[in-house]
Enzyme design. Structure first.
Site, PDB file in Angstrom:
ATOM      1  N   GLY A  70       0.812  -1.215   0.000  1.00 13.21           N
ATOM      2  CA  GLY A  70       0.000   0.000   0.000  1.00 13.21           C
ATOM      3  C   GLY A  70       0.847   1.267   0.000  1.00 13.21           C
ATOM      4  CB  THR A  71       3.964   2.197   1.824  1.00 12.02           C
ATOM      5  OG1 THR A  71       3.423   1.812   3.093  1.00 12.02           O
ATOM      6  CG2 THR A  71       4.846   3.413   1.991  1.00 12.02           C
ATOM      7  CG  ASN A 150      -5.000   3.153   9.478  1.00 11.98           C
ATOM      8  OD1 ASN A 150      -5.358   4.178   8.899  1.00 11.98           O
ATOM      9  ND2 ASN A 150      -3.897   3.109  10.193  1.00 11.98           N
ATOM     10  CD  GLN A 178      -6.884  -1.204   7.611  1.00  8.84           C
ATOM     11  OE1 GLN A 178      -7.583  -2.178   7.915  1.00  8.84           O
ATOM     12  NE2 GLN A 178      -5.615  -1.123   7.964  1.00  8.84           N
ATOM     13  CB  SER A 198      -1.737  -3.458   1.197  1.00  4.20           C
ATOM     14  OG  SER A 198      -0.680  -4.157   1.773  1.00  4.20           O
ATOM     15  CB  ALA A 199      -1.632  -8.993  -0.621  1.00  4.01           C
ATOM     16  CB  THR A 236      12.684  -9.368 -10.487  1.00  6.92           C
ATOM     17  OG1 THR A 236      13.870  -9.068 -11.212  1.00  6.92           O
ATOM     18  CG2 THR A 236      12.199 -10.770 -10.820  1.00  6.92           C
ATOM     19  CB  CYS A 326       2.954   2.369  10.513  1.00  6.41           C
ATOM     20  SG  CYS A 326       2.173   1.216   9.430  1.00  6.41           S
TER      21      CYS A 326
HETATM   22  N1  PLP Z   1      -2.771   2.707   4.139  1.00  9.41           N
HETATM   23  C1  PLP Z   1      -3.476   2.239   5.193  1.00  9.41           C
HETATM   24  C2  PLP Z   1      -4.840   2.780   5.453  1.00  9.41           C
HETATM   25  C3  PLP Z   1      -2.941   1.248   6.011  1.00  9.41           C
HETATM   26  O1  PLP Z   1      -3.645   0.790   7.038  1.00  9.41           O
HETATM   27  C4  PLP Z   1      -1.642   0.760   5.730  1.00  9.41           C
HETATM   28  C5  PLP Z   1      -1.008  -0.252   6.599  1.00  9.41           C
HETATM   29  O2  PLP Z   1      -1.267  -0.339   7.780  1.00  9.41           O
HETATM   30  C6  PLP Z   1      -0.946   1.281   4.615  1.00  9.41           C
HETATM   31  C7  PLP Z   1      -1.548   2.251   3.841  1.00  9.41           C
HETATM   32  C8  PLP Z   1       0.410   0.780   4.239  1.00  9.41           C
HETATM   33  O3  PLP Z   1       0.292  -0.449   3.562  1.00  9.41           O
HETATM   34  P1  PLP Z   1       1.553  -1.436   3.453  1.00  9.41           P
HETATM   35  O4  PLP Z   1       1.772  -2.000   4.809  1.00  9.41           O
HETATM   36  O5  PLP Z   1       1.126  -2.482   2.473  1.00  9.41           O
HETATM   37  O6  PLP Z   1       2.685  -0.640   2.933  1.00  9.41           O
END
Ligand code: PLP
Length: 376
Positions: A70-71, A150, A178, A198-199, A236, A326
């Site tokens: 996701g990031t 989240n 989420q 994000s998986a 890759t 995080c």
């Molecule tokens: N965005 C939200 C709302 C999230 O909750 C998170 C992870 O907690 C992220 C982005 C980041 O995703 P990733 O952990 O796959 O980088």
């Protein structure tokens, strides 16, 4: 018994996902860019995964770009709007994940953008009339609003936001990290330009996700190198991860409504258990309202006992969190934006289809023993 109620941080891998992934470590380990059979068979799987995800979301395969999560998807969308589309004004909220907020702040510090924040009420609901007035003052903006938060679970009306963005010719990015796999997304109907997923939030593996970028929308490469992902994202491809992501999304959507009902019932059970057994329990944001919050998240304010409640729960085998994984240790920007009553314990319970009613009962029993029960 160990109880995991921190599924907003990450979810356990589904065994079926693991089984789908293992051949891509052991037998089909080729590089999708290689021209021999090993590479070609992996390339065929990669294409099939992209096609499957596109079908599940009613998108086109070439609108799906695999990322490390996701990031990276959020960062790519933001950079694309700024460098690719030349956007200078960004409209967002105080509740976005740091993958969005910190990225925007970096661009603001460099003088590339100005940021406006959408007003919200005391429960964190966004004021869409304020969004409209911001868009009226400055059309051609970039709007970044997450589908669900989240930490507190608030759902935002991304359909209405997409309509407003279209009306004022703004680019719209939504972080669905989420909600992907928990709610249906129809990308023919939703007026969104960029969407991040994000998986590991829906029983897939960590370190893999995707960015949806609507055809014709600028996309600027974040990572430079090889020509993977149609020259849009070098590196890759993580084929086992992508297979896992695809399988996890297929499993999520196959039984979406059953999972929704099952998990909502667990959340309701916990709400009732807390209200019936503990005194002075309140809920953060819209967490308490079924139609306005993620069914997988319940954010609760509990009385302060002087002890570290999260540690006490951990010692009893119950894994929950105070907010985002995080930012552990730091004061939550989301809770700060809500201006909560000080001196309270915030606990985020987040559920998955692998939790059970017995686990919820046990959590209520443990909390009743740790906190002040309601006087008989
Ligand atoms: N965005 C939200 C709302 C999230 O909750 C998170 C992870 O907690 C992220 C982005 C980041 O995703 P990733 O952990 O796959 O980088």
């Amino acid at each position: 018994m160990k109880i995991y109620l921190d599924n907003a941080a990450t979810t356990p891998l589904d065994k079926k996902v693991f089984e789908a992934m293992t051949p891509y470590y052991l037998q089909h380990f080729g590089n999708a860019s290689s021209h021999h059979t090993f590479g070609r068979e992996v390339k065929a799987t990669l294409d099939a995964c992209r096609q499957t995800i596109a079908q599940l979301l009613n998108a086109n395969a070439d609108e799906i770009i695999f990322t490390s999560g996701g990031t990276e998807a959020d960062n790519t969308a933001i950079q694309s709007a700024i460098y690719g589309a030349g956007v200078e004004h960004v409209i967002t909220t105080k509740f976005e994940h740091h993958a969005v907020l910190h990225t925007l702040e970096q661009f603001e510090k460099k003088g590339k953008i100005r940021i406006s924040y959408i007003n919200h009420d005391t429960q964190g609901s966004l004021d869409l009339a304020h969004l409209e007035s911001l868009l009226q003052q400055q059309p051609n903006s970039f709007v970044s609003v997450m589908h669900a938060n989240n930490e507190i679970g608030n759902l935002n009306d991304i359909e209405a936001i997409g309509e407003l963005c279209e009306k004022y010719n703004a680019l719209f990015h939504t972080d669905t990290v989420q909600t992907m796999g928990h709610y249906a997304h129809d990308l023919q109907k939703l007026k969104v330009h960029y969407l991040a997923a994000s998986a590991h939030k829906f029983h897939g593996p960590k370190g893999v996700g995707f960015l949806y970028c609507r055809k014709g929308t600028p996309l600027t490469q974040l990572l430079h190198g090889g020509g993977q992902e149609a020259k849009l994202r070098a590196g890759t491809e993580n084929i086992a991860g992508i297979v896992g992501l695809t399988k996890a999304l297929e499993l999520a959507y196959a039984d979406l409504h059953e999972h929704h009902t099952y998990i909502q019932n667990l959340k309701n059970q916990l709400i009732d258990g807390l209200l019936n057994n503990l005194s002075d329990v309140t809920f953060n944001g819209r967490s308490f309202e079924a139609d306005k919050s993620l069914y997988t998240v319940l954010s609760v304010c509990l009385p302060d006992t002087g002890d570290d409640l999260l540690r006490c729960l951990d010692e009893q085998g119950i894994a929950v969190s105070g907010g985002s994984a995080c930012s552990t240790g730091a004061a939550s920007h989301v809770l700060q934006a809500l201006k909560l009553r000080p001196g309270r314990n915030t606990v985020r319970f987040s559920f998955s289809r692998f939790n059970t009613a017995e686990e919820i009962e046990q959590v209520v029993n443990v909390l009743s023993a740790l906190l002040q029960p309601i006087a008989a």
